[in-house]
Design a protein around this motif. Sequence first.
Motif, PDB file in Angstrom:
ATOM      1  N   LYS A 139      70.830  61.542  65.281  1.00  0.00           N
ATOM      2  CA  LYS A 139      71.477  61.665  66.592  1.00  0.00           C
ATOM      3  C   LYS A 139      72.512  60.564  66.826  1.00  0.00           C
ATOM      4  O   LYS A 139      72.532  59.906  67.860  1.00  0.00           O
ATOM      5  CB  LYS A 139      70.433  61.676  67.702  1.00  0.00           C
ATOM      6  CG  LYS A 139      69.499  62.869  67.627  1.00  0.00           C
ATOM      7  CD  LYS A 139      68.501  62.870  68.756  1.00  0.00           C
ATOM      8  CE  LYS A 139      67.580  64.080  68.605  1.00  0.00           C
ATOM      9  NZ  LYS A 139      66.546  64.118  69.615  1.00  0.00           N
ATOM     10  N   GLY A 140      73.344  60.351  65.808  1.00  0.00           N
ATOM     11  CA  GLY A 140      74.422  59.372  65.929  1.00  0.00           C
ATOM     12  C   GLY A 140      74.033  57.935  65.630  1.00  0.00           C
ATOM     13  O   GLY A 140      74.870  57.041  65.702  1.00  0.00           O
ATOM     14  N   VAL A 141      72.789  57.682  65.288  1.00  0.00           N
ATOM     15  CA  VAL A 141      72.337  56.331  64.964  1.00  0.00           C
ATOM     16  C   VAL A 141      72.196  56.218  63.441  1.00  0.00           C
ATOM     17  O   VAL A 141      71.441  56.977  62.827  1.00  0.00           O
ATOM     18  CB  VAL A 141      70.982  56.017  65.643  1.00  0.00           C
ATOM     19  CG1 VAL A 141      70.471  54.642  65.231  1.00  0.00           C
ATOM     20  CG2 VAL A 141      71.094  56.122  67.153  1.00  0.00           C
ATOM     21  N   ALA A 142      72.945  55.294  62.837  1.00  0.00           N
ATOM     22  CA  ALA A 142      72.852  55.074  61.393  1.00  0.00           C
ATOM     23  C   ALA A 142      71.499  54.448  61.062  1.00  0.00           C
ATOM     24  O   ALA A 142      71.039  53.533  61.745  1.00  0.00           O
ATOM     25  CB  ALA A 142      73.974  54.153  60.930  1.00  0.00           C
ATOM     26  N   VAL A 143      70.874  54.966  60.002  1.00  0.00           N
ATOM     27  CA  VAL A 143      69.565  54.469  59.572  1.00  0.00           C
ATOM     28  C   VAL A 143      69.715  53.902  58.169  1.00  0.00           C
ATOM     29  O   VAL A 143      70.276  54.554  57.278  1.00  0.00           O
ATOM     30  CB  VAL A 143      68.502  55.586  59.580  1.00  0.00           C
ATOM     31  CG1 VAL A 143      67.163  55.070  59.069  1.00  0.00           C
ATOM     32  CG2 VAL A 143      68.357  56.175  60.977  1.00  0.00           C
ATOM     33  N   GLY A 144      69.233  52.676  57.978  1.00  0.00           N
ATOM     34  CA  GLY A 144      69.308  52.048  56.670  1.00  0.00           C
ATOM     35  C   GLY A 144      68.556  50.734  56.636  1.00  0.00           C
ATOM     36  O   GLY A 144      68.030  50.263  57.643  1.00  0.00           O
ATOM     37  N   PHE A 145      68.514  50.166  55.452  1.00  0.00           N
ATOM     38  CA  PHE A 145      67.810  48.911  55.201  1.00  0.00           C
ATOM     39  C   PHE A 145      68.784  47.744  55.318  1.00  0.00           C
ATOM     40  O   PHE A 145      69.947  47.874  54.949  1.00  0.00           O
ATOM     41  CB  PHE A 145      67.196  48.933  53.802  1.00  0.00           C
ATOM     42  CG  PHE A 145      66.307  50.109  53.557  1.00  0.00           C
ATOM     43  CD1 PHE A 145      65.013  50.142  54.050  1.00  0.00           C
ATOM     44  CD2 PHE A 145      66.755  51.210  52.835  1.00  0.00           C
ATOM     45  CE1 PHE A 145      64.189  51.232  53.830  1.00  0.00           C
ATOM     46  CE2 PHE A 145      65.941  52.303  52.604  1.00  0.00           C
ATOM     47  CZ  PHE A 145      64.655  52.323  53.106  1.00  0.00           C
ATOM     48  N   SER A 146      68.298  46.594  55.781  1.00  0.00           N
ATOM     49  CA  SER A 146      69.136  45.402  55.878  1.00  0.00           C
ATOM     50  C   SER A 146      68.257  44.170  56.007  1.00  0.00           C
ATOM     51  O   SER A 146      67.066  44.271  56.270  1.00  0.00           O
ATOM     52  CB  SER A 146      70.069  45.496  57.082  1.00  0.00           C
ATOM     53  OG  SER A 146      69.317  45.515  58.279  1.00  0.00           O
ATOM     54  N   ALA A 147      68.892  43.001  55.843  1.00  0.00           N
ATOM     55  CA  ALA A 147      68.192  41.724  56.000  1.00  0.00           C
ATOM     56  C   ALA A 147      69.008  40.829  56.922  1.00  0.00           C
ATOM     57  O   ALA A 147      70.229  40.767  56.813  1.00  0.00           O
ATOM     58  CB  ALA A 147      68.009  41.044  54.647  1.00  0.00           C
ATOM     59  N   ALA A 148      68.324  40.151  57.838  1.00  0.00           N
ATOM     60  CA  ALA A 148      69.007  39.203  58.722  1.00  0.00           C
ATOM     61  C   ALA A 148      69.399  37.968  57.916  1.00  0.00           C
ATOM     62  O   ALA A 148      68.598  37.451  57.128  1.00  0.00           O
ATOM     63  CB  ALA A 148      68.104  38.812  59.883  1.00  0.00           C
ATOM     64  N   VAL A 149      70.619  37.503  58.101  1.00  0.00           N
ATOM     65  CA  VAL A 149      71.110  36.332  57.374  1.00  0.00           C
ATOM     66  C   VAL A 149      70.236  35.115  57.672  1.00  0.00           C
ATOM     67  O   VAL A 149      69.966  34.306  56.793  1.00  0.00           O
ATOM     68  CB  VAL A 149      72.595  36.060  57.722  1.00  0.00           C
ATOM     69  CG1 VAL A 149      73.067  34.748  57.122  1.00  0.00           C
ATOM     70  CG2 VAL A 149      73.459  37.220  57.242  1.00  0.00           C
ATOM     71  N   ASP A 150      69.755  34.993  58.918  1.00  0.00           N
ATOM     72  CA  ASP A 150      68.910  33.852  59.273  1.00  0.00           C
ATOM     73  C   ASP A 150      67.446  34.061  58.890  1.00  0.00           C
ATOM     74  O   ASP A 150      66.603  33.217  59.152  1.00  0.00           O
ATOM     75  CB  ASP A 150      69.031  33.514  60.759  1.00  0.00           C
ATOM     76  CG  ASP A 150      68.465  34.598  61.673  1.00  0.00           C
ATOM     77  OD1 ASP A 150      67.883  35.596  61.195  1.00  0.00           O
ATOM     78  OD2 ASP A 150      68.605  34.443  62.917  1.00  0.00           O
ATOM     79  N   GLY A 151      67.128  35.205  58.262  1.00  0.00           N
ATOM     80  CA  GLY A 151      65.767  35.472  57.811  1.00  0.00           C
ATOM     81  C   GLY A 151      64.829  35.982  58.892  1.00  0.00           C
ATOM     82  O   GLY A 151      63.656  36.207  58.638  1.00  0.00           O
TER      83      GLY A 151
END
Length: 189
Positions: A139-151
Amino acid sequence: MASSSAGFVAGLTAAALASVGFLAYQAAAGVPAADTAMPDVRSSPARAAAGDASKAPLPMRNPAALPDRSGTGQRVVYSLDYDRVWLVDEDGRVSRTFGVTPGSVDPAPGTYRVTSRSNSVTGTDGTPIEHVVRFTNVKGVAVGFSAAVDGSRPVTDPTVKTGGIRETRPDGDAMWTFATIGEKVVVTR
């Protein structure tokens, strides 16, 4: 009589504390040592906050065990119920598994392909993120994996539509190397 009642209550309290301590020990003994840096993969703040009975956390018997009916060949497997990812090589062996923090928007169970990747962007929550591996839109929201730079790991706000599935930085590095454009992603319950 008051002193015997106090003694009885103190005895019951001590027994209750001993029982809770024993149960906590048993629960901790079931978590593998290699996964101690990860959040408890059996529960999720987003799932608890949402109050959705279909998203009630399930107990993990063996975090390394690949879910049934998760496909064949090289693939990423993502379990919605366990908030866990498995990177599976072409021979069907798990090369890495890790817990994740889901966004508030879940993809439907099924098979997808990695459609886009970004080395670094700003997440919906304003956090700088890296190694974004997207595989669908809901519904218009991209879904994927990621990591926060600050952990950091976000506490998912169910009122904000987010499709980011957060990993630790080392797990994000592994996903980035493994899941190139076109890689199969299998989403299971």
